[in-house]
Design a protein around this motif. Structure first.
Motif, PDB file in Angstrom:
ATOM      1  N   GLU A   1      -3.714  42.261  27.059  1.00 46.23           N
ATOM      2  CA  GLU A   1      -5.075  41.554  27.071  1.00 46.23           C
ATOM      3  C   GLU A   1      -5.772  41.705  28.568  1.00 46.23           C
ATOM      4  O   GLU A   1      -6.833  41.797  28.304  1.00 46.23           O
ATOM      5  CB  GLU A   1      -4.836  40.240  26.451  1.00 46.23           C
ATOM      6  CG  GLU A   1      -6.101  39.517  26.269  1.00 46.23           C
ATOM      7  CD  GLU A   1      -5.733  37.870  25.729  1.00 46.23           C
ATOM      8  OE1 GLU A   1      -6.801  37.266  25.595  1.00 46.23           O
ATOM      9  OE2 GLU A   1      -4.398  37.788  25.724  1.00 46.23           O
TER      10      GLU A   1
ATOM     11  N   THR B   1      -9.720  43.187  29.136  1.00 46.40           N
ATOM     12  CA  THR B   1     -10.452  42.256  29.591  1.00 46.40           C
ATOM     13  C   THR B   1     -11.097  42.671  31.136  1.00 46.40           C
ATOM     14  O   THR B   1     -12.243  42.650  31.240  1.00 46.40           O
ATOM     15  CB  THR B   1      -9.955  40.866  29.789  1.00 46.40           C
ATOM     16  OG1 THR B   1      -9.424  40.355  28.429  1.00 46.40           O
ATOM     17  CG2 THR B   1     -11.168  40.084  30.352  1.00 46.40           C
TER      18      THR B   1
ATOM     19  N   LYS C   1     -13.631  45.623  30.698  1.00 55.09           N
ATOM     20  CA  LYS C   1     -14.909  45.263  30.065  1.00 55.09           C
ATOM     21  C   LYS C   1     -15.516  44.572  31.025  1.00 55.09           C
ATOM     22  O   LYS C   1     -16.848  44.741  30.899  1.00 55.09           O
ATOM     23  CB  LYS C   1     -14.482  44.083  28.874  1.00 55.09           C
ATOM     24  CG  LYS C   1     -13.754  44.882  27.607  1.00 55.09           C
ATOM     25  CD  LYS C   1     -13.816  43.791  26.382  1.00 55.09           C
ATOM     26  CE  LYS C   1     -13.442  44.657  25.058  1.00 55.09           C
ATOM     27  NZ  LYS C   1     -13.007  43.479  24.024  1.00 55.09           N
TER      28      LYS C   1
ATOM     29  N   TYR D   1      -8.011  50.987  25.303  1.00 50.80           N
ATOM     30  CA  TYR D   1      -7.191  50.453  24.331  1.00 50.80           C
ATOM     31  C   TYR D   1      -5.844  50.304  24.906  1.00 50.80           C
ATOM     32  O   TYR D   1      -5.457  51.378  25.654  1.00 50.80           O
ATOM     33  CB  TYR D   1      -7.210  51.404  22.812  1.00 50.80           C
ATOM     34  CG  TYR D   1      -8.330  51.179  21.983  1.00 50.80           C
ATOM     35  CD1 TYR D   1      -9.284  49.915  22.314  1.00 50.80           C
ATOM     36  CD2 TYR D   1      -8.726  52.233  21.312  1.00 50.80           C
ATOM     37  CE1 TYR D   1     -10.440  49.750  21.565  1.00 50.80           C
ATOM     38  CE2 TYR D   1     -10.079  51.988  20.494  1.00 50.80           C
ATOM     39  CZ  TYR D   1     -10.619  50.857  20.819  1.00 50.80           C
ATOM     40  OH  TYR D   1     -11.923  50.626  19.892  1.00 50.80           O
TER      41      TYR D   1
ATOM     42  N   ASP E   1     -10.750  46.275  15.995  1.00 50.02           N
ATOM     43  CA  ASP E   1     -11.326  44.867  15.824  1.00 50.02           C
ATOM     44  C   ASP E   1     -10.104  43.928  15.430  1.00 50.02           C
ATOM     45  O   ASP E   1     -10.258  42.646  15.893  1.00 50.02           O
ATOM     46  CB  ASP E   1     -12.278  44.614  14.590  1.00 50.02           C
ATOM     47  CG  ASP E   1     -13.369  45.582  15.017  1.00 50.02           C
ATOM     48  OD1 ASP E   1     -13.704  45.661  16.143  1.00 50.02           O
ATOM     49  OD2 ASP E   1     -14.344  46.112  14.095  1.00 50.02           O
ATOM     50  N   LYS E   2      -9.103  44.069  14.620  1.00 45.53           N
ATOM     51  CA  LYS E   2      -8.325  43.399  14.399  1.00 45.53           C
ATOM     52  C   LYS E   2      -7.247  42.938  15.543  1.00 45.53           C
ATOM     53  O   LYS E   2      -6.852  41.758  15.717  1.00 45.53           O
ATOM     54  CB  LYS E   2      -7.277  44.120  13.274  1.00 45.53           C
ATOM     55  CG  LYS E   2      -6.120  43.269  12.573  1.00 45.53           C
ATOM     56  CD  LYS E   2      -5.257  43.842  11.795  1.00 45.53           C
ATOM     57  CE  LYS E   2      -4.119  43.127  11.366  1.00 45.53           C
ATOM     58  NZ  LYS E   2      -3.178  43.748  10.242  1.00 45.53           N
ATOM     59  N   ASP E   3      -7.133  43.770  16.401  1.00 46.09           N
ATOM     60  CA  ASP E   3      -6.094  43.375  17.637  1.00 46.09           C
ATOM     61  C   ASP E   3      -6.903  43.080  18.817  1.00 46.09           C
ATOM     62  O   ASP E   3      -6.047  43.052  19.855  1.00 46.09           O
ATOM     63  CB  ASP E   3      -5.020  44.581  17.959  1.00 46.09           C
ATOM     64  CG  ASP E   3      -3.876  44.501  16.679  1.00 46.09           C
ATOM     65  OD1 ASP E   3      -3.282  43.610  16.415  1.00 46.09           O
ATOM     66  OD2 ASP E   3      -3.842  45.572  15.939  1.00 46.09           O
ATOM     67  N   ASN E   4      -8.097  43.112  18.851  1.00 48.24           N
ATOM     68  CA  ASN E   4      -8.815  42.958  20.128  1.00 48.24           C
ATOM     69  C   ASN E   4      -8.590  43.984  21.235  1.00 48.24           C
ATOM     70  O   ASN E   4      -8.961  43.589  22.395  1.00 48.24           O
ATOM     71  CB  ASN E   4      -8.885  41.576  20.509  1.00 48.24           C
ATOM     72  CG  ASN E   4      -9.265  40.472  19.676  1.00 48.24           C
ATOM     73  OD1 ASN E   4     -10.329  40.722  19.089  1.00 48.24           O
ATOM     74  ND2 ASN E   4      -8.173  39.363  19.485  1.00 48.24           N
TER      75      ASN E   4
END
Length: 452
Positions: free
Chosen positions: A384, A388, A391, A408, A441-444
């Motif tokens: 994660e 982040t 981004k 990803y 989208d499901k796992d961000n």
């Protein structure tokens, strides 16, 4: 070991019996050193590290922590028997070697009869250490010591050369080593006339001669016939004798030091060039040229080691696979240079995130990076954080979600020892990455698996 090939063309000056090169060999290196010498110089008959026994015969050197074998000599006498002679086999020469290394300057041994290996001459050894960095001296740290340059000097030849012009002029003289006041050693004596002078004032010692850690004193006095013929010139001759010998010996020492410095400069230049070549070669074979990270070959070797360690220690092992989405489209839209800059930015983020000593991040494929995370608690949070962080760079990418570059992440943590293989870890990482790419989208943007 340093090979003094640049010394092969050196011819010893007439005042030296020979100029020699001495290696430094630890005991655990002895077998490999002798094998290498025999292979490199097949003309030598069974090379070995030798020493003299009580009968002054050469025999294989006894076991010691450190040896100082003679590897090269410019002399012509008994070259084969000289090779391999351990200069550290006697207390005097071993102490001279240690003192020379600690001080970084030439050190002379006390004068003695140098037997067998040097042709039974009355002389001494002048020892000069050759270092990679002359500023790093001291103790038992021989890391920067390449070897020793040794000159075998015949006392009689040296003295005769220094005062040749007065040998036949009726001057009796004695050269004395006064380094140890309690043990004054007569190095050389020349007598033109056996009769002793009645007037002790006629004896004129010269100023002490400081020579490579030794202190010499020259005592000379004219014969009776010389006094009768040149009585008024006696003070002048005494001054000239002392001054001449002093300056000649200083000149000889200067020549030896200059030669040693020239050899040391060549050693430093070749060592520096070798280090640079090795550094470039290591960088080419281990690192990715674009990012500076380790390449895939180094990753596979490191993963095998970490898997073996994790199985041995019953410890968990994690793997994280990071992919820049649609890198080929980015290159087409913004150009190859911009694409390379993007890859370097992502590589820098990963390198800054994974700072533990055991963590290792590598370039895996063109758009993928892979990281090994041994003994990492809560490794999934790194996936994660990685998404982040990329981004947060806000790198524009039209046509993508939010019109910016995203990555990803697929990861896995394995605690089950039966599943602890390099191929399975990589397969689980690929599965996690495939899943997050199919359902972003499901796992961000990241998905982490735990195999226990």
């Amino acid at each position: 070991m340093f090979t003094p090939s640049h010394l092969w063309g050196i011819k010893a000056p007439s005042q030296f019996r020979s100029i020699e090169w001495v290696d430094i060999v630890m005991h655990h290196q002895r077998r490999h050193y002798t094998q290498g010498m025999n292979a490199a110089q097949p003309d030598l008959s069974s090379f070995n590290i030798m020493e003299l026994n009580a009968q002054n015969q050469l025999k294989p050197a006894a076991r010691r922590d450190m040896y100082f074998p003679l590897r090269f000599t410019s002399g012509n006498n008994q070259s084969d028997s000289v090779m391999g002679y351990d200069l550290g086999s006697t207390p005097i020469t071993r102490q001279a070697l240690k003192t020379s290394f600690n001080t970084g300057v030439p050190v002379a041994t006390p004068a003695t009869t140098i037997e067998r290996a040097y042709g039974n001459v009355r002389g001494f050894l002048l020892i000069m250490p050759i270092l990679v960095d002359p500023e790093q001296l001291g103790g038992d740290d021989t890391q920067d010591l390449r070897g020793f340059l040794v000159a075998v000097i015949d006392v009689e030849t040296l003295v005769n050369l220094a005062i040749k012009t007065v040998i036949n002029d009726g001057i009796n003289y004695t050269l004395i080593d006064t380094t140890d006041p309690n043990n004054r050693q007569v190095l050389h004596t020349h007598r033109v006339e056996l009769a002793q002078m009645k007037d002790s004032l006629a004896q004129q010692p010269a100023e002490p001669i400081l020579f490579a850690g030794r202190e010499w004193e020259l005592v000379g006095y004219p014969t009776i016939s010389y006094m009768q013929q040149r009585q008024s010139w006696m003070p002048m001759w005494t001054f000239l004798i002392g001054s001449g010998i002093f300056f000649v010996i200083c000149y000889l020492l200067y020549r030896l030091q200059s030669r040693a410095y020239s050899v040391q400069v060549q050693v430093e230049q070749k060592t520096h060039a070798l280090k640079e070549a090795n550094s470039r070669l290591e960088s080419m074979t281990k690192c990715d040229g674009l990012t500076g990270l380790y390449n895939r070959t180094q990753f596979e070797q490191a993963l095998d080691r970490e898997v073996q360690r994790a199985v041995r220690d019953q410890a968990p092992l994690s793997l994280m696979l990071v992919e820049i989405q649609h890198l080929s489209n980015y290159n087409s839209q913004y150009g190859r240079i911009a694409g390379d800059q993007l890859i370097r930015q992502v590589a820098q983020i990963l390198d800054e995130m994974l700072k533990r000593p055991g963590d290792l991040v590598c370039r895996y494929t063109g758009s993928q990076f892979i990281a090994i995370l041994p003994r990492t608690e809560g490794a999934s949070r790194l996936g994660e954080e990685c998404v982040t962080a990329v981004k947060r760079l806000q790198i524009p990418f039209e046509g993508e979600p939010d019109n910016r570059v995203v990555v990803y992440v697929g990861g896995v943590t394995v605690t089950e020892q039966k599943e602890m293989t390099a191929s399975r870890l990589c397969a689980y990482g690929e599965i996690g990455l495939t899943r997050v790419k199919s359902e972003p989208d499901k796992d961000n943007g990241w998905h982490w698996m735990v195999v226990s």
